[in-house]
Design an enzyme around this catalytic site. Structure first.
Site, PDB file in Angstrom:
ATOM      1  N   GLU A  24       0.890  -1.170   0.000  1.00  0.00           N
ATOM      2  CA  GLU A  24       0.000   0.000   0.000  1.00  0.00           C
ATOM      3  C   GLU A  24       0.919   1.208   0.000  1.00  0.00           C
ATOM      4  OE1 GLU A  24      -3.201  -0.178  -0.125  1.00  0.00           O
ATOM      5  OE2 GLU A  24      -3.555  -2.273   0.356  1.00  0.00           O
ATOM      6  N   CYS A  40      -3.129   8.599   3.594  1.00  0.00           N
ATOM      7  CA  CYS A  40      -2.909   8.008   2.275  1.00  0.00           C
ATOM      8  C   CYS A  40      -4.089   8.279   1.348  1.00  0.00           C
ATOM      9  CB  CYS A  40      -2.674   6.516   2.405  1.00  0.00           C
ATOM     10  SG  CYS A  40      -3.968   5.703   3.339  1.00  0.00           S
TER      11      CYS A  40
HETATM   12  P1  NAP Z   1       8.366   4.855   4.707  1.00  0.00           P
HETATM   13  O1  NAP Z   1       9.475   5.772   5.002  1.00  0.00           O
HETATM   14  O2  NAP Z   1       8.390   4.105   3.444  1.00  0.00           O
HETATM   15  O3  NAP Z   1       8.303   3.852   5.957  1.00  0.00           O
HETATM   16  C1  NAP Z   1       7.284   2.898   6.072  1.00  0.00           C
HETATM   17  C2  NAP Z   1       7.722   1.765   6.967  1.00  0.00           C
HETATM   18  O4  NAP Z   1       8.795   1.063   6.341  1.00  0.00           O
HETATM   19  C3  NAP Z   1       8.258   2.198   8.328  1.00  0.00           C
HETATM   20  O5  NAP Z   1       7.836   1.252   9.289  1.00  0.00           O
HETATM   21  C4  NAP Z   1       9.766   2.147   8.155  1.00  0.00           C
HETATM   22  O6  NAP Z   1      10.452   1.927   9.355  1.00  0.00           O
HETATM   23  C5  NAP Z   1       9.887   0.939   7.245  1.00  0.00           C
HETATM   24  N1  NAP Z   1      11.114   0.891   6.464  1.00  0.00           N
HETATM   25  C6  NAP Z   1      11.731   1.913   5.833  1.00  0.00           C
HETATM   26  N2  NAP Z   1      12.812   1.458   5.164  1.00  0.00           N
HETATM   27  C7  NAP Z   1      12.858   0.116   5.394  1.00  0.00           C
HETATM   28  C8  NAP Z   1      13.752  -0.923   4.983  1.00  0.00           C
HETATM   29  N3  NAP Z   1      14.799  -0.678   4.182  1.00  0.00           N
HETATM   30  N4  NAP Z   1      13.531  -2.185   5.420  1.00  0.00           N
HETATM   31  C9  NAP Z   1      12.457  -2.460   6.218  1.00  0.00           C
HETATM   32  N5  NAP Z   1      11.582  -1.522   6.631  1.00  0.00           N
HETATM   33  C10 NAP Z   1      11.782  -0.246   6.222  1.00  0.00           C
HETATM   34  O7  NAP Z   1       6.968   5.600   4.743  1.00  0.00           O
HETATM   35  P2  NAP Z   1       6.382   6.608   5.830  1.00  0.00           P
HETATM   36  O8  NAP Z   1       7.146   7.881   5.752  1.00  0.00           O
HETATM   37  O9  NAP Z   1       6.256   5.919   7.155  1.00  0.00           O
HETATM   38  O10 NAP Z   1       4.902   6.811   5.288  1.00  0.00           O
HETATM   39  C11 NAP Z   1       4.558   7.799   4.351  1.00  0.00           C
HETATM   40  C12 NAP Z   1       4.204   7.170   3.031  1.00  0.00           C
HETATM   41  O11 NAP Z   1       3.305   6.095   3.240  1.00  0.00           O
HETATM   42  C13 NAP Z   1       3.505   8.117   2.091  1.00  0.00           C
HETATM   43  O12 NAP Z   1       4.162   8.057   0.875  1.00  0.00           O
HETATM   44  C14 NAP Z   1       2.089   7.554   1.969  1.00  0.00           C
HETATM   45  O13 NAP Z   1       1.526   7.705   0.711  1.00  0.00           O
HETATM   46  C15 NAP Z   1       2.261   6.127   2.285  1.00  0.00           C
HETATM   47  N6  NAP Z   1       1.067   5.578   2.913  1.00  0.00           N
HETATM   48  C16 NAP Z   1       0.269   4.752   2.183  1.00  0.00           C
HETATM   49  C17 NAP Z   1      -0.858   4.188   2.767  1.00  0.00           C
HETATM   50  C18 NAP Z   1      -1.738   3.248   2.012  1.00  0.00           C
HETATM   51  O14 NAP Z   1      -2.586   2.600   2.612  1.00  0.00           O
HETATM   52  N7  NAP Z   1      -1.598   3.142   0.714  1.00  0.00           N
HETATM   53  C19 NAP Z   1      -1.167   4.457   4.091  1.00  0.00           C
HETATM   54  C20 NAP Z   1      -0.342   5.310   4.792  1.00  0.00           C
HETATM   55  C21 NAP Z   1       0.779   5.853   4.189  1.00  0.00           C
HETATM   56  P3  NAP Z   1      11.226   3.111  10.129  1.00  0.00           P
HETATM   57  O15 NAP Z   1      10.201   4.087  10.535  1.00  0.00           O
HETATM   58  O16 NAP Z   1      11.852   2.412  11.254  1.00  0.00           O
HETATM   59  O17 NAP Z   1      12.189   3.682   9.136  1.00  0.00           O
END
Ligand code: NAP
Length: 520
Positions: free
Chosen positions: A256, A295
């Site tokens: 997602e 999102c």
């Molecule tokens: P993110 O930076 O991609 O992080 C998401 C999750 O992934 C966090 O738990 C993060 O952990 C983990 N993560 C990051 N790098 C990783 C790696 N190399 N290996 C394993 N895990 C890793 O996203 P975000 O800033 O939290 O969220 C914002 C984004 O989410 C926006 O772009 C939004 O569109 C999207 N979003 C989509 C939905 C949907 O349902 N489609 C819902 C909500 C948000 P850490 O925090 O420990 O780095």
């Protein structure tokens, strides 16, 4: 300051790696710390597979549903405390916090109900059986059984309660143990929820584990019966999906990710009409709620040229009414962005959008005096309304999701086909809303856009007063979208269980099949 522990192997454990401070985004003061890394992940996965999985699979849907009911009630019983933690660590207003926490208890409650409906069975039939031979004796039947691995959930920072609970509800009801990893920056709520769930005593040992901090080599330890459900940025999603072991073992993955959600105003809607009022109220709420860090928030608003002026005025007024500041002050209606990184990203994203759009309201998002915030502190960003100059050739407006209270008016001709073509420029979205009452126009527009959207929300005079708006994800309906949105699908009633189940085609003697699949 509270050091937060992971919940692994039935124990609360601290990691041995670097310490991360969790901040209050209104004051930049630390509220908790996480020491992650260095956990016994092999042991924790083994615990889930050998203890949690068998215990869940031994239960019927009704029994698993009863567990979810207890979890839902426990979260609801701690509602105020969880909302307060979300205000502290996520910059939520009280109303934002309710949205997250009630989303968690509501989704668990919904799946508890579904478990009750599915009843005292452990395997589900998928559709009707089919006669395979000349006689009715040789029959085929698809069945769904829980996968025998671990459900790894990696969640985004914006919904630490709802995101954790909605994924867990589907996995647990389907019969898979959960290994949940929240985003570190806002992990306070997910951590407290885990404490609350564990204290209920309702969950079998090994059915729910929480990993705080980095995942280390977790994903390199997954196998073909495990699943990985990720919510977050498209960039991270692509890294996780392409992980060597994930690919080698064909781990089932659901992503997602980003979405340039659209709202389309149909040309028949007259200013001041019930549908108009619905459009203005819902879109303003959708952009400002959770400071735009949703999102499903509307990023692109398609408006017939003839209606641009009143839309500018109506949304500009709503945005001007936002009171930005520290949510502990009750006058505040919009809190800060969740992290310093978010503030940097939103500023940079707005600069990209401004290169092809004019500012209608909000300038560069700077907030001169956020209410109740210490001088110069906090990740505040005010609402910004833009208007695109040339929608057909625009790039960033259709491609770059600014994860904050920023949205763009996109003028169009009023033709259904033109609106749909602009919606499709988002290249896959979670939700598109359409506001109008002309059935012929709406049918034409939706038939041209629905294949690129996971959900279409129809706002019309008939539903005024009955809907929560396009930004609210309902457990009854699927959440997810094609293309840029990640290509995934969650929730949607019993559809949400399928990711955690293996569909197997059985063929043989009909009476035997009926006995195996629980029909006899
Ligand atoms: P993110 O930076 O991609 O992080 C998401 C999750 O992934 C966090 O738990 C993060 O952990 C983990 N993560 C990051 N790098 C990783 C790696 N190399 N290996 C394993 N895990 C890793 O996203 P975000 O800033 O939290 O969220 C914002 C984004 O989410 C926006 O772009 C939004 O569109 C999207 N979003 C989509 C939905 C949907 O349902 N489609 C819902 C909500 C948000 P850490 O925090 O420990 O780095």
């Amino acid at each position: 300051m509270k050091p937060l522990a992971s919940y692994l192997g039935g124990r609360w454990v601290h990691g041995t790696g670097a310490t991360t401070l969790l901040l209050d985004p209104s004051t930049e003061q630390p509220v908790a710390e996480v020491r992650g890394g260095g956990h016994d992940l092999a042991g924790a996965l083994d615990y889930a597979r050998t203890v949690g999985g068998p215990a869940l699979r031994a239960l019927t849907f009704r029994e698993r549903g009863a567990i979810l009911r207890q979890l839902s009630r426990a979260i609801h019983a701690h509602r105020d405390e969880l909302i307060a933690l979300g205000m502290q660590n996520g910059g939520n207003t009280r109303s934002d916090g309710k949205f997250d926490v009630d989303g968690a208890s509501g989704t668990l409650g919904y799946y508890a109900e579904l478990g009750e409906t599915l009843g005292d069975v452990r395997t589900l039939c998928d559709g009707d059986g089919v006669q395979l031979g000349r006689s009715p004796r040789l029959f085929g039947q698809h069945v769904l059984a829980p996968r025998r691995g671990v459900a790894v959930h990696v969640n985004a920072f914006n919904f630490p309660a709802w995101g954790t609970a909605e994924k867990a509800a589907c996995a647990l009801l389907a019969g898979m143990p959960v290994f949940s990893k929240p985003a570190t920056a806002t992990a306070l709520v997910a951590h407290r929820i885990t404490e609350i769930l564990a204290a209920t005593g309702a969950l079998p040992d090994g059915a729910f584990q929480l990993l705080l901090g980095p995942t280390d080599d977790l994903l390199d330890r997954l196998g073909g019966q495990d699943v990985l459900a990720f919510t977050g940025s498209g960039q991270t999603g692509a890294i996780l999906r392409g992980g060597k072991q994930v690919v080698a073992a064909n781990v089932r993955v659901n992503v997602e990710a980003d979405s340039l959600n659209s709202a389309t105003l149909a040309p028949d809607v007259e200013p001041g009409s019930p549908t108009w009022e619905l459009f203005v109220a819902e879109i303003a709420k959708d952009v400002l709620q959770k400071t735009g860090q949703k999102c499903t928030a509307t990023r692109r608003i398609l408006v017939p040229r003839s209606l641009l002026e009143p839309v500018r005025e109506a949304l500009g007024e709503r945005f001007a009414a936002a009171r930005v500041g520290n949510p502990v002050d009750e006058a505040v209606t919009m809190g800060p962005l969740a992290t310093a990184r978010q503030l940097t990203d939103v500023r940079a994203g707005l600069a990209r959008l401004r290169a092809e759009s004019d500012v209608i309201f909000g300038g560069d998002g700077a907030v001169a005096t956020p209410i109740g915030a210490p001088d110069g502190k906090g990740y505040f960003f005010g609402p910004v309304l833009l208007e695109n100059r040339d929608p057909a050739s625009a790039r960033a407006t259709h491609e770059h999701e600014v994860f904050g209270p920023v949205t763009t008016l996109i003028p169009y001709s009023g033709e259904a086909a033109d609106a749909a073509a602009l919606v499709r420029r988002g290249e896959g979205g979670l939700v598109g809303s359409v506001y109008g009452d002309d059935r012929v126009w709406l049918t034409a527009a939706i038939s041209e856009m629905s294949a690129t959207l996971g959900r279409v929300y129809l706002g019309s005079a008939k539903v005024v007063g009955q809907t929560a708006g396009p930004g609210t994800v309902l457990p009854h309906l699927v959440h997810g979208g094609p293309g840029r949105a990640g290509g995934g699908e969650e929730l949607g009633g019993a559809r949400g269980l399928a990711f955690y189940q293996q569909r197997t085609a059985l063929s043989g003697d009909r009476a035997l099949l009926d006995a195996i699949s629980g029909k006899a």
